[in-house]
Write an enzyme that holds these catalytic residues in place. Structure first.
Site, PDB file in Angstrom:
ATOM      1  CG  LEU A 554       6.349  34.533  -4.651  1.00  0.00           C
ATOM      2  CD1 LEU A 554       6.813  33.519  -5.690  1.00  0.00           C
ATOM      3  CD2 LEU A 554       7.559  35.278  -4.081  1.00  0.00           C
ATOM      4  CD  GLN A 556      -0.201  45.947  -5.812  1.00  0.00           C
ATOM      5  OE1 GLN A 556      -1.326  45.440  -5.804  1.00  0.00           O
ATOM      6  NE2 GLN A 556       0.000  47.248  -5.910  1.00  0.00           N
ATOM      7  CG  LEU A 557      -0.459  43.872  -1.397  1.00  0.00           C
ATOM      8  CD1 LEU A 557      -1.693  43.957  -0.538  1.00  0.00           C
ATOM      9  CD2 LEU A 557       0.046  45.268  -1.722  1.00  0.00           C
ATOM     10  CG  ASP A 578       2.834  32.738  -4.453  1.00  0.00           C
ATOM     11  OD1 ASP A 578       2.608  33.931  -4.240  1.00  0.00           O
ATOM     12  OD2 ASP A 578       2.149  32.051  -5.252  1.00  0.00           O
ATOM     13  CB  ILE A 597      -3.806  28.176   0.420  1.00  0.00           C
ATOM     14  CG1 ILE A 597      -4.372  28.720  -0.888  1.00  0.00           C
ATOM     15  CG2 ILE A 597      -2.786  29.116   1.020  1.00  0.00           C
ATOM     16  CD1 ILE A 597      -5.407  29.765  -0.662  1.00  0.00           C
ATOM     17  CE1 TYR A 685      -9.987  39.936  -3.876  1.00  0.00           C
ATOM     18  CE2 TYR A 685     -10.998  42.061  -4.323  1.00  0.00           C
ATOM     19  CZ  TYR A 685      -9.985  41.315  -3.756  1.00  0.00           C
ATOM     20  OH  TYR A 685      -8.970  41.942  -3.080  1.00  0.00           O
ATOM     21  CE  LYS A 689      -9.773  39.115  -0.360  1.00  0.00           C
ATOM     22  NZ  LYS A 689      -8.591  38.659   0.359  1.00  0.00           N
TER      23      LYS A 689
HETATM   24  N1  LIG Z   1      -3.437  44.748  -4.058  1.00  0.00           N
HETATM   25  C1  LIG Z   1      -4.542  45.362  -3.708  1.00  0.00           C
HETATM   26  O1  LIG Z   1      -4.878  46.442  -4.205  1.00  0.00           O
HETATM   27  C2  LIG Z   1      -5.408  44.770  -2.652  1.00  0.00           C
HETATM   28  C3  LIG Z   1      -6.472  45.506  -2.152  1.00  0.00           C
HETATM   29  C4  LIG Z   1      -7.303  44.932  -1.188  1.00  0.00           C
HETATM   30  C5  LIG Z   1      -7.030  43.663  -0.706  1.00  0.00           C
HETATM   31  N2  LIG Z   1      -5.989  42.969  -1.222  1.00  0.00           N
HETATM   32  C6  LIG Z   1      -5.758  41.630  -0.724  1.00  0.00           C
HETATM   33  O2  LIG Z   1      -4.415  41.463  -0.306  1.00  0.00           O
HETATM   34  C7  LIG Z   1      -3.960  40.148  -0.604  1.00  0.00           C
HETATM   35  C8  LIG Z   1      -2.677  40.232  -1.402  1.00  0.00           C
HETATM   36  O3  LIG Z   1      -2.951  40.977  -2.555  1.00  0.00           O
HETATM   37  P1  LIG Z   1      -1.930  41.058  -3.754  1.00  0.00           P
HETATM   38  O4  LIG Z   1      -2.244  42.313  -4.443  1.00  0.00           O
HETATM   39  O5  LIG Z   1      -0.565  40.791  -3.288  1.00  0.00           O
HETATM   40  O6  LIG Z   1      -2.472  39.868  -4.657  1.00  0.00           O
HETATM   41  P2  LIG Z   1      -1.750  39.219  -5.927  1.00  0.00           P
HETATM   42  O7  LIG Z   1      -2.826  38.761  -6.839  1.00  0.00           O
HETATM   43  O8  LIG Z   1      -0.735  40.110  -6.440  1.00  0.00           O
HETATM   44  O9  LIG Z   1      -1.051  37.951  -5.244  1.00  0.00           O
HETATM   45  C9  LIG Z   1      -1.761  36.820  -4.828  1.00  0.00           C
HETATM   46  C10 LIG Z   1      -0.813  35.656  -4.770  1.00  0.00           C
HETATM   47  O10 LIG Z   1      -1.546  34.512  -4.399  1.00  0.00           O
HETATM   48  C11 LIG Z   1      -0.915  33.412  -5.026  1.00  0.00           C
HETATM   49  N3  LIG Z   1      -1.818  32.259  -5.109  1.00  0.00           N
HETATM   50  C12 LIG Z   1      -2.812  32.011  -5.984  1.00  0.00           C
HETATM   51  N4  LIG Z   1      -3.320  30.790  -5.782  1.00  0.00           N
HETATM   52  C13 LIG Z   1      -2.641  30.247  -4.741  1.00  0.00           C
HETATM   53  C14 LIG Z   1      -2.702  28.989  -4.070  1.00  0.00           C
HETATM   54  N5  LIG Z   1      -3.561  28.045  -4.419  1.00  0.00           N
HETATM   55  N6  LIG Z   1      -1.855  28.787  -3.046  1.00  0.00           N
HETATM   56  C15 LIG Z   1      -0.968  29.734  -2.674  1.00  0.00           C
HETATM   57  N7  LIG Z   1      -0.863  30.927  -3.293  1.00  0.00           N
HETATM   58  C16 LIG Z   1      -1.686  31.178  -4.317  1.00  0.00           C
HETATM   59  C17 LIG Z   1      -0.525  33.929  -6.387  1.00  0.00           C
HETATM   60  O11 LIG Z   1       0.512  33.142  -6.953  1.00  0.00           O
HETATM   61  C18 LIG Z   1      -0.107  35.338  -6.070  1.00  0.00           C
HETATM   62  O12 LIG Z   1       1.280  35.441  -5.920  1.00  0.00           O
HETATM   63  C19 LIG Z   1      -5.115  39.474  -1.350  1.00  0.00           C
HETATM   64  O13 LIG Z   1      -5.833  38.677  -0.440  1.00  0.00           O
HETATM   65  C20 LIG Z   1      -5.972  40.608  -1.804  1.00  0.00           C
HETATM   66  O14 LIG Z   1      -7.333  40.248  -1.898  1.00  0.00           O
HETATM   67  C21 LIG Z   1      -5.158  43.491  -2.173  1.00  0.00           C
HETATM   68  C1  LIG Z   2      -9.371  46.672  -4.347  1.00  0.00           C
HETATM   69  C2  LIG Z   2      -8.716  45.370  -4.402  1.00  0.00           C
HETATM   70  O1  LIG Z   2      -9.124  44.452  -3.554  1.00  0.00           O
HETATM   71  C3  LIG Z   2      -7.972  44.959  -5.619  1.00  0.00           C
HETATM   72  N1  LIG Z   2      -6.943  45.876  -5.882  1.00  0.00           N
HETATM   73  C4  LIG Z   2      -8.883  44.805  -6.805  1.00  0.00           C
HETATM   74  O2  LIG Z   2      -9.065  45.759  -7.500  1.00  0.00           O
HETATM   75  O3  LIG Z   2      -9.392  43.755  -7.013  1.00  0.00           O
END
Ligand SMILES: NC(=O)c1ccc[n+]([C@@H]2O[C@H](COP(=O)([O-])OP(=O)(O)OC[C@H]3O[C@@H](n4cnc5c(N)ncnc54)[C@H](O)[C@@H]3O)[C@@H](O)[C@H]2O)c1
Ligand SMILES: C[C@@H](O)[C@H](N)C(=O)O
Length: 863
Positions: A554, A556-557, A578, A597, A685, A689
C-alpha cells in the site's frame, strides 16, 4: 539392434568444454601407453603440455595423473581426480605435478585436496613409495584426510551384512547386533560424508578440489561421482546417470572385473574383490530416498545396475579398463547395456513417477538416523514385492489422474481470466486489430476529438458511438456501413480495419496511445491488450502465470505494481498485502490480504495457502523515516527481510527485493556510481538495503534462491504518496506548485540525485523478473533514468507554472543523507544483460506529472 558395448570416446558433456578455455582434451593416452587404466582422451589444464603430462604420470601411482572430473558451471570451480603422488620417504617432488595442480586454480582462489585415506594410512603409504602432497609445495591447497575403508574390510563387511540379512532366528537383538557388526552403514556414512565435503568445498566455499586415495580407482570414484549427484541435477536423470557411470567408473578405470568377480551375496571373496560400486549405488539410493522427487530414475534402476555389474549378458561391465575392453574387442563382440536400457519400454520401468526436475544442489543428511538399510538389495528375498508393485501402480494412477485434474484447472483458470478481462474491456474498451503480424491496440474514447487520422472515436455497438474517419479512410466503408457492421459482429470490421491499420503503421505515430506489438501470427484476439503493456510481447496462448504476493503493497509503489502485474498475469493471480487498511478503490480492485512481514508463521501460511510463486518484497521504512525510528527500521527492514528470504528459499519462490541509491555512502564513487564498488551507507535504511543485497545473493549462491534486486533511484509518482524518503521533495514540489505556486525545499538547490518516473521503475521490475536466468550476470543491478537537482526541477516546473517560487530551508538530516548518496547511477550492466531502457527524462516526467495532477489547476489559469 542397439549400440555395441564399451565406449571408445571420452564421455564429456559439451558444455564442459565450451564453458571454459582453461581446459583441453589431450590424446596423450590414445594407445593407453601413458596410463593403462585411463581412457584414450582426458581433460587437462590448457597450460600443461603433453610432455609435462608424461612427467606427471611418472610421479603418480599407476600413472594416474590429475584429470578433470567435473566443472561446476555456477562458479567455475572444478573437481579433479588422480592417484597418490609417489613422494616416498624422501619427500620426492615433481615440478610439473606442482605446476599442473596449481594451474587449475584461478588467481586468489584456493583448493582442497581430499585424501580418502586417514592421515595415518597416508603416512604409512610413504614407506611403500606412495605419499601425499606437501602443503609447502602446493601452497594454495589445503589437504583434508577422510578415512574411507577399502578391499578386505569392505568385503568382510558385506559378507557379515548378507549373513545378518539371511539370519532366520527371528531374534531382534541378534539381528540388530549382526547388522551393527557388519559396519556396512558406517561405510555408507563415511563415503557420503566425504562426497558432501567435496561438494561443499566446490559449491559453498567456491574452491576447487582434487580427490585421491592410493590408486584412485575406488574410493576416489565413489567420492567424485557422488559429489556430482549432489551438485549437478543432470546426473539425477536417467541419461545423466548413465553418463556418470560411464565417465566416472568405466572410463575412469574402476576394475569391475576384479571387484565384482563373484556374486555380491557369496560368502567367500577373492583378494581383489570389493563391493565398491555397490556401496556407491547404496549411497545413491540413500540420497534418492531423502529426495524422492529429484531423481528421474527409481530404485529398480539402481538395482538393475547392481545386478549387471556382477553378472550380465552385456559387455559393458566386462574388463577392468577401457584399455582391456579395447584389447578384448568388447565393443565389437558384445552389446551395450545402455542400448537395452534406453529403449522406451525399459525406460518406463525405471522412471520415477514423482520426478520433478530440481535444479538445486541437494544436500543429503548423513546422520546415522538418516541412513537406512537398502532393503531392495539386501532384503530382496524377504519382502513380498507383490504389494510394493501394487502400491507403485496405484501411485502412478493417482499421479496421472492428478495431472489430468491440473490440466482441467488450467483450462478453467484461463476461461476465468478471459471472462474477467472481457469485463474489464466493457469498462475500458480497446479495439485490438491484427495486421501484418502486428497487434494494434486502439484505446477507445481515449484520444479526444482532434480530427487526425488515428484520433478516432469508435464505440462498441451497444454504446451506439459514431464511427468516423478510421473506418472511412480504410476506403471500404462509410461511417454508416461501419456502424452497421459493428452491429453485426467483429470479424468484418476487423478485416476492414486491417487496411486502415496498414496505413497507420506506415504513417508516423501521433502518440495517441496506440501500441504496436509484434506477434507471430495473424489472428484476432478477443482479449484486451492494455496500451501501457506494450513493453512486453503479447502471447495469445496464455501460459501458466506466476502467483504473486506483494508485501508492503500500500506504499508509493505497491499499488501501481499490482495494477501492472494484474494486467499481465490476471487479476486474481496478484495479491497485495500490507499492515495498513486499504482504500476502498484498492480493496475492490483485486485480492488484498493483511500480512505483517514480522509475523513469520502468518506470512508462510499466506505463501503456502495461495500457492505463491513470485514475491515482491516492498515493505520497508524509507531513509528519513528510518532515521527517526531506528529500532523499527531495523526490525522491518532486516528481520522482515530474513523472514521473507527463508520463506522464499523454503518454497522455491522467485524473490524481488528493491534496493536503492541509499545503499551507497559517502565513500562510494558518486558520479556515476557503478554496480560494484565500496558500499558504506550512513543510514539504517542504507545499511539494511546492503544487508538485503548481500543476504539475497548469499541465499542465491548457497541455496539456489532465485533472488533478483534492482537499486531504484528516487521514484516520482502522481497518484501515490511517497512513504518518507529523502527524495520525496521531487514529488511534493508538483503538488505545491499546483496548489499554491510555492514550494519550500528541504534540500539545497544544487543537491543532485538520481530520479525515475514510476512507470519506468515498475517496467524495470517486471522486466528483470521475467528475464531468463541465464541472461543475468549479477543479481543486483543499478537502474538509471535521469539525475537532477531541486533548482533544475524547479526551472522545468516553471515552464508550466511561470510564477512558481521555491525557497530553501535545509533539513540537516535529509541534506546529510542526500550528500552521501550517488549523484548519478551507472546502469550499463542492466542495459547490457536484460535490455533495460528508460522512457522518461526530466521534460517527459514533468509533462506527465502535470497532465495527471493539473487539469483544474493553476496551469489552466497560467495558460
Ligand atoms: N519510493 C522510492 O523512491 C524508492 C526508492 C528506492 C527503493 N525503494 C524501495 O521500494 C520499496 C517500496 O517503496 P515505497 O516507496 O512503496 O515505500 P512506502 O514507504 O511508501 O511503503 C512501504 C509499505 O510497507 C508497509 N510496511 C511497514 N511495515 C510493515 C510490516 N511490518 N509488514 C508489512 N508491511 C509493512 C507500510 O505500511 C507501507 O505501506 C521499499 O522497499 C523501498 O525501500 C523505494
Ligand atoms: C531513494 C529511496 O530509497 C527513497 N526514496 C528514500 O529517499 O529514502
Amino acid at each position: 539392434m542397439g549400440r555395441r558395448g564399451g565406449c571408445g570416446r571420452v564421455k564429456l558433456p559439451k558444455w564442459e568444454m565450451n564453458q571454459t578455455d582453461e581446459w583441453r582434451l589431450s590424446c596423450i593416452n590414445k594407445d593407453f601407453s601413458v596410463c593403462p587404466s585411463y581412457p584414450a582422451v582426458v581433460v587437462v589444464p590448457k597450460s600443461i603440455n603433453d610432455e609435462e603430462l608424461r612427467r606427471v604420470a611418472l610421479f603418480r601411482q599407476g600413472s594416474r595423473f590429475p584429470v578433470l572430473s567435473y566443472y561446476h558451471r555456477k562458479n567455475g570451480m572444478v573437481m579433479m581426480r588422480s592417484s597418490q603422488p609417489l613422494t616416498g620417504t624422501n619427500g620426492r617432488r615433481c615440478k610439473e605435478d606442482e605446476k599442473l595442480i596449481n594451474a587449475t586454480l584461478r588467481p586468489g582462489k584456493r583448493g582442497f585436496i581430499i585424501d580418502t585415506r586417514s592421515l595415518n594410512v597416508a603416512q604409512q603409504a610413504r614407506a611403500k613409495g606412495g605419499g601425499f602432497e606437501q602443503e609447502v609445495h602446493y601452497p594454495q591447497w589445503r589437504r583434508i584426510h577422510k578415512g574411507i575403508e577399502r578391499f578386505n574390510i569392505l568385503q568382510e563387511s558385506l559378507i557379515k551384512l548378507v549373513e545378518a540379512c539371511n539370519d532366520q532366528s527371528h531374534n531382534m537383538d541378534r539381528w540388530l547386533s549382526k547388522l551393527e557388526a557388519s559396519n556396512w552403514l558406517t561405510h555408507v556414512k563415511e563415503i557420503l560424508t566425504t562426497a558432501c565435503l567435496a561438494a561443499q568445498c566446490i559449491d559453498r566455499e567456491g574452491a576447487s578440489v582434487l580427490v585421491h586415495g592410493s590408486e584412485g580407482t575406488d574410493s576416489t570414484l565413489q567420492v567424485t561421482s557422488l559429489a556430482q549427484i549432489i551438485l549437478d541435477p543432470r546426473c539425477r536423470t536417467i541419461r545423466g546417470f548413465e553418463s556418470l557411470v560411464v565417465r566416472e567408473w568405466l572410463q575412469a578405470g574402476h576394475p569391475f572385473q576384479q571387484r565384482c568377480a563373484q556374486s555380491a551375496y557369496s560368502n567367500s571373496k577373492q583378494k581383489w574383490e570389493a563391493p565398491v560400486f555397490l556401496l556407491f549405488l547404496d549411497c545413491v539410493w540413500q540420497i534418492l530416498r531423502q529426495f524422492p522427487c529429484s531423481f528421474e530414475f527409481n530404485e529398480q534402476f539402481l538395482i538393475m545396475l547392481f545386478e549387471h555389474a556382477y553378472a550380465s549378458q552385456f559387455g559393458t561391465f566386462l574388463g577392468n579398463s577401457e584399455n582391456e575392453r579395447a584389447k578384448l574387442k568388447l565393443p565389437q563382440k558384445t552389446m551395450s547395456l545402455w542400448s537395452w536400457v534406453n529403449r522406451t519400454e525399459e525406460m518406463n520401468r525405471f522412471r520415477n513417477p514423482i520426478y520433478e526436475a530440481n535444479s538445486l544442489v541437494i544436500w543429503p543428511a548423513v546422520a546415522p538416523q538418516s541412513l537406512q538399510l537398502w532393503a531392495g538389495v539386501f532384503l530382496r528375498w524377504n519382502r513380498p514385492s507383490k504389494y510394493l508393485d501394487e502400491a507403485q501402480e496405484e501411485m502412478v494412477r493417482i499421479i496421472k489422474y492428478n495431472k489430468e485434474l491440473q490440466d482441467k484447472v488450467k483450462v478453467l483458470r484461463r476461461h476465468l481470466a478471459e471472462l474477467e478481462e472481457d469485463e474489464g474491456m466493457r469498462e475500458n474498451p480497446h479495439l485490438t486489430v491484427i495486421w501484418d503480424s502486428k497487434v494494434l491496440v486502439l484505446p477507445l474514447h481515449r484520444c479526444g476529438s482532434t480530427p487526425t487520422f488515428c484520433h478516432v472515436l469508435i464505440g462498441f455497438p451497444q454504446r451506439q458511438c459514431p464511427i468516423n474517419c478510421l473506418l472511412s479512410s480504410a476506403s471500404a466503408l462509410s461511417p454508416a456501413e461501419g456502424q452497421q457492421q459493428l452491429r453485426r459482429g467483429k470479424m468484418p470490421i476487423v478485416r476492414n480495419l486491417g487496411r486502415a491499420a496498414s496505413q497507420l503503421l506506415q504513417s508516423s505515430g501521433c502518440g495517441c496511445g496506440i501500441s504496436v506489438v509484434p506477434v507471430r501470427c495473424i489472428g484476432v484476439s478477443p482479449r484486451q491488450v492494455a496500451s501501457d503493456a506494450s513493453f512486453h510481447s503479447v502471447t495469445f496462448a496464455e501460459s501458466d502465470h506466476p502467483r504473486v504476493l506483494i508485501t508492503g503493497g500500500l506504499g508509493q509503489l505497491g499499488v501501481g505494481l499490482a495494477k501492472l502485474l494484474r494486467k499481465r498475469f490476471g487479476k486474481n493471480n496478484v495479491i497485495l498485502s500490507d499492515i495498513r487498511k486499504p482504500a476502498d478503490n484498492v480493496f475492490y480492485s483485486g485480492p488484498f490480504i493483511f500480512a505483517d512481514i514480522l509475523d513469520y508463521k502468518n506470512l508462510r501460511e499466506i505463501v503456502v495457502n495461495n500457492r505463491i510463486t513470485w514475491l515482491f518484497h516492498y515493505s520497508a521504512l524509507l531513509s528519513a523515516v528510518g532515521e527517526a525510528n531506528v529500532p523499527l527500521a531495523r526490525a522491518v527492514n532486516i528481520t522482515g527481510l530474513h523472514n521473507v528470504l527463508d520463506i522464499a528459499a523454503e518454497h522455491n519462490l522467485r524473490l524481488f527485493v528493491p534496493s536503492t541509491i541509499g545503499a551507497f555512502g559517502p565513500t562510494s564513487p558518486r558520479d556515476p556510481t557503478p554496480d560494484l564498488c565500496i558500499q558504506r551507507p550512513r543510514t539504517i535504511y542504507g545499511v539494511s538495503k546492503v544487508h538485503a543485497e548481500l543476504m539475497g545473493e548469499y541465499y542465491h549462491y548457497r541455496y539456489g534462491l532465485d533472488f533478483r534486486c534492482l537499486r531504484y533511484p528516487g521514484i516520482i509518482s502522481a497518484d501515490s504518496q511517497p512513504g518518507g524518503g529523502t527524495t520525496d521533495y521531487a514529488v511534493q514540489i508538483f503538488h505545491d506548485a499546483i496548489k499554491s505556486g510555492k514550494f519550500k525545499c528541504y534540500l539545497k538547490p544544487d543537491t543532485r540525485l538520481p530520479m525515475m518516473y514510476i512507470d519506468d521503475c515498475l517496467k524495470a521490475t517486471l522486466e528483470v523478473m521475467e528475464a531468463p536466468a541465464e541472461s543475468l550476470t549479477m543479481r543486483t543491478y543499478n537502474i538509471n533514468a535521469m539525475s537532477f537537482s531541486p533548482e533544475e526541477l524547479a526551472q522545468e516546473v516553471q515552464k508550466y507554472v511561470p510564477e512558481f517560487q521555491v525557497t530553501y530551508s535545509v533539513d540537516q538530516v535529509k541534506q546529510a543523507i542526500a550528500d552521501s548518496w550517488p549523484m548519478n547511477f551507472d546502469d550499463s550492466n542492466a542495459r547490457r544483460d536484460w535490455g533495460w531502457k528508460h522512457d522518461y527524462d526530466l521534460p517527459e516526467l514533468v509533462t506527465t506529472m502535470f497532465s495527471y495532477l493539473g487539469s483544474d489547476s493553476r496551469i489552466a489559469q497560467a495558460n
